[in-house]
Enzyme design. Structure first.
Site, mmCIF file in Angstrom:
data_model
loop_
_atom_site.group_PDB
_atom_site.id
_atom_site.type_symbol
_atom_site.label_atom_id
_atom_site.label_comp_id
_atom_site.label_asym_id
_atom_site.label_seq_id
_atom_site.Cartn_x
_atom_site.Cartn_y
_atom_site.Cartn_z
ATOM 1 N N CYS A 49 40.978 51.388 -101.921
ATOM 2 C CA CYS A 49 41.912 51.858 -100.892
ATOM 3 C C CYS A 49 41.645 53.284 -100.429
ATOM 4 O O CYS A 49 42.379 53.804 -99.583
ATOM 5 C CB CYS A 49 43.347 51.706 -101.405
ATOM 6 S SG CYS A 49 43.735 50.009 -101.857
ATOM 7 N N HIS A 90 49.215 59.367 -100.041
ATOM 8 C CA HIS A 90 48.752 57.988 -100.242
ATOM 9 C C HIS A 90 49.966 57.073 -100.386
ATOM 10 O O HIS A 90 50.048 56.040 -99.731
ATOM 11 C CB HIS A 90 47.867 57.902 -101.479
ATOM 12 C CG HIS A 90 47.346 56.540 -101.754
ATOM 13 N ND1 HIS A 90 46.509 55.872 -100.880
ATOM 14 C CD2 HIS A 90 47.541 55.693 -102.805
ATOM 15 C CE1 HIS A 90 46.207 54.691 -101.378
ATOM 16 N NE2 HIS A 90 46.820 54.544 -102.541
ATOM 17 N N LYS A 97 52.732 54.701 -94.934
ATOM 18 C CA LYS A 97 52.834 53.325 -95.440
ATOM 19 C C LYS A 97 54.273 52.823 -95.478
ATOM 20 O O LYS A 97 54.498 51.615 -95.585
ATOM 21 C CB LYS A 97 52.191 53.222 -96.819
ATOM 22 C CG LYS A 97 50.682 53.408 -96.820
ATOM 23 C CD LYS A 97 50.106 53.261 -98.215
ATOM 24 C CE LYS A 97 48.609 53.543 -98.236
ATOM 25 N NZ LYS A 97 48.303 54.978 -98.067
ATOM 26 N N HIS A 128 50.563 48.871 -96.652
ATOM 27 C CA HIS A 128 49.312 49.336 -97.245
ATOM 28 C C HIS A 128 48.153 48.544 -96.656
ATOM 29 O O HIS A 128 47.961 47.372 -96.978
ATOM 30 C CB HIS A 128 49.388 49.163 -98.762
ATOM 31 C CG HIS A 128 48.291 49.848 -99.511
ATOM 32 N ND1 HIS A 128 47.234 50.463 -98.888
ATOM 33 C CD2 HIS A 128 48.086 50.017 -100.853
ATOM 34 C CE1 HIS A 128 46.431 50.984 -99.792
ATOM 35 N NE2 HIS A 128 46.929 50.717 -100.998
#
Length: 413
Positions: free
Chosen positions: A162, A302, A334, A339
């Site tokens: 990712c 993230h 996100k 995601h």
């Protein structure tokens, strides 16, 4: 060494299939998460995702070409086309030997593999497509972009789970900085919302099962978060040496000033509980940029909406930024798009560039109940105007891969 700038942006996302609707959705706090209606989810634990809607592959590429490309490649090409046109390169003289492509995918053409396995089972080996391998391998997005634009320079598909988008952008930045290319097309793409992928992530208890409230399911840093929401799409940027961009009179969005990459060296899927790898990646990005932590104006986290991941990222930010950590806004895209796995870094890089350009920080939506272990300023629920010069974007992946880019608003000389 060359300075490196961003001159083009391209996005395929659950909020829209170009930059403007994507950005407008983010800044309005709109969720792109819906119930999955592309296959039967009756037996699945998670029944929601960030799906790409209204994407006409045949209209873009023609029926014949679409039949030769997995969906992740179509997304990548569409985002690259946007970025190329946005950068004004369609009318520019570009040395194709100094044009490269770094675009990766975490899972590649899993849909193609599943479809051809069904053909094998139902119709036998003679009916399996001879294009199975080239359609499913993760490098094919980079390869097809290279073919489309005649890019003879370095072309590869980083596979760092990712963190792929940031790995691609960061490594492309380094290549241009060292004089190895003039222009790079960089980012990531993913199209992995399939029955088997959803089942695998679901059985690992990584996914949110807030199926009755899809738009509230992705809730990074919130005390009631219960996992991430799968999504698909692509994010691609055009990087150029500053001298190349100036020579052709390009519009410049931002400058990439630093890149940090690290490994947790800890676990196959779990983030280091103390956020050691993310801390190192952020630290090294700032070191290369030549800036102090307190000079950062915004952090694009993230932040997948998992309990351990969000907590460890918060710890890492506190460790690096010290007292400044509580003053720096932290935003989690996100929460709205889900995601996008290997596409996340590219998509979030586009959002960070727009944020610096417009002085507007997208919110982290679904902030309803504070987690005492996640106590930073997450720009809850409503976008915020701010004077922004420098931002960092974090991307972390399974296996402990961490990649962070530092970006600065470009000021015309």
């Amino acid at each position: 060494m060359e300075k490196v700038v961003i001159t083009g942006l391209g996005v395929i996302s659950p909020l829209g299939n170009s930059v403007d609707p994507f950005w407008n959705g983010l800044t309005k706090g709109k969720s792109g998460i819906t119930l999955i209606d592309t296959f039967d989810t009756a037996k699945q634990k998670a029944k929601i995702a960030g799906l790409i809607r209204d994407f006409d592959g045949e209209g873009r590429f023609g029926r014949k070409e679409v039949r030769r490309m997995d969906r992740f490649v179509q997304f990548a090409l569409a985002a690259a086309d946007q970025a190329w046109e946005d950068a004004g390169l369609q009318n520019a003289q570009v040395d194709r030997e100094r044009l490269g492509v770094y675009v990766g995918s975490g899972i590649g053409g899993v849909q193609t593999l599943l479809e051809q396995h069904a053909v094998l089972e139902q119709r036998g080996p003679d009916r399996v497509s001879p294009l199975l391998a080239p359609m499913m391998i993760p490098n094919m997005a980079a390869a097809m972009i290279s073919i489309k634009y005649g890019a003879h320079g370095p072309t590869m598909a980083p596979v760092t789970a990712c963190s792929i988008g940031n790995t691609s952008i960061g490594e492309a930045f380094r290549l241009i900085k060292m004089g190895g290319a003039d222009v790079m097309i960089a980012g990531g793409a993913e199209a992995a919302i399939t029955e088997v992928s959803l089942a695998g992530f679901g059985n690992s208890t990584a996914l949110s099962t807030r199926n009755e409230e899809p738009q509230k399911a992705s809730r990074p840093f919130d005390a009631k978060r219960d996992g991430f929401v799968m999504a698909e799409g692509a994010g691609v940027v055009i990087l150029e040496s500053l001298s190349h961009a100036l020579r052709r009179g390009a519009r410049i969005y931002a400058e990439v000033i630093g890149y940090g990459a690290s490994s947790d060296a800890y676990h196959m899927v779990a983030t280091h509980p103390e956020g050691y790898g993310p801390y190192l990646a952020m630290k090294w990005a700032l070191q290369e940029a030549g800036i102090q932590p307190e000079q950062v104006d915004v952090i694009s986290a993230h932040a997948t909406s998992t309990e351990i991941g969000d907590r460890s990222e918060t710890i890492a930010i506190k460790r690096l930024f010290g007292e400044a950590a509580t003053r720096i806004p932290v935003t989690a895209n996100k929460s709205m798009v889900g995601h996008l796995l290997g596409a996340s870094g590219g998509v979030e890089a586009v959002a960070l560039v727009k944020s610096l350009q417009e002085g507007l920080i997208p919110p982290t939506i679904n902030q309803e109940e504070s987690d005492p272990d996640c106590d930073l300023d997450y720009v809850p629920n409503v976008a915020r105007k701010a004077a922004l010069q420098i931002g960092i974007s974090n991307s972390f992946g399974f296996g402990g891969h961490n990649a962070v880019i530092a970006v600065k608003k470009y000021a015309q000389a």
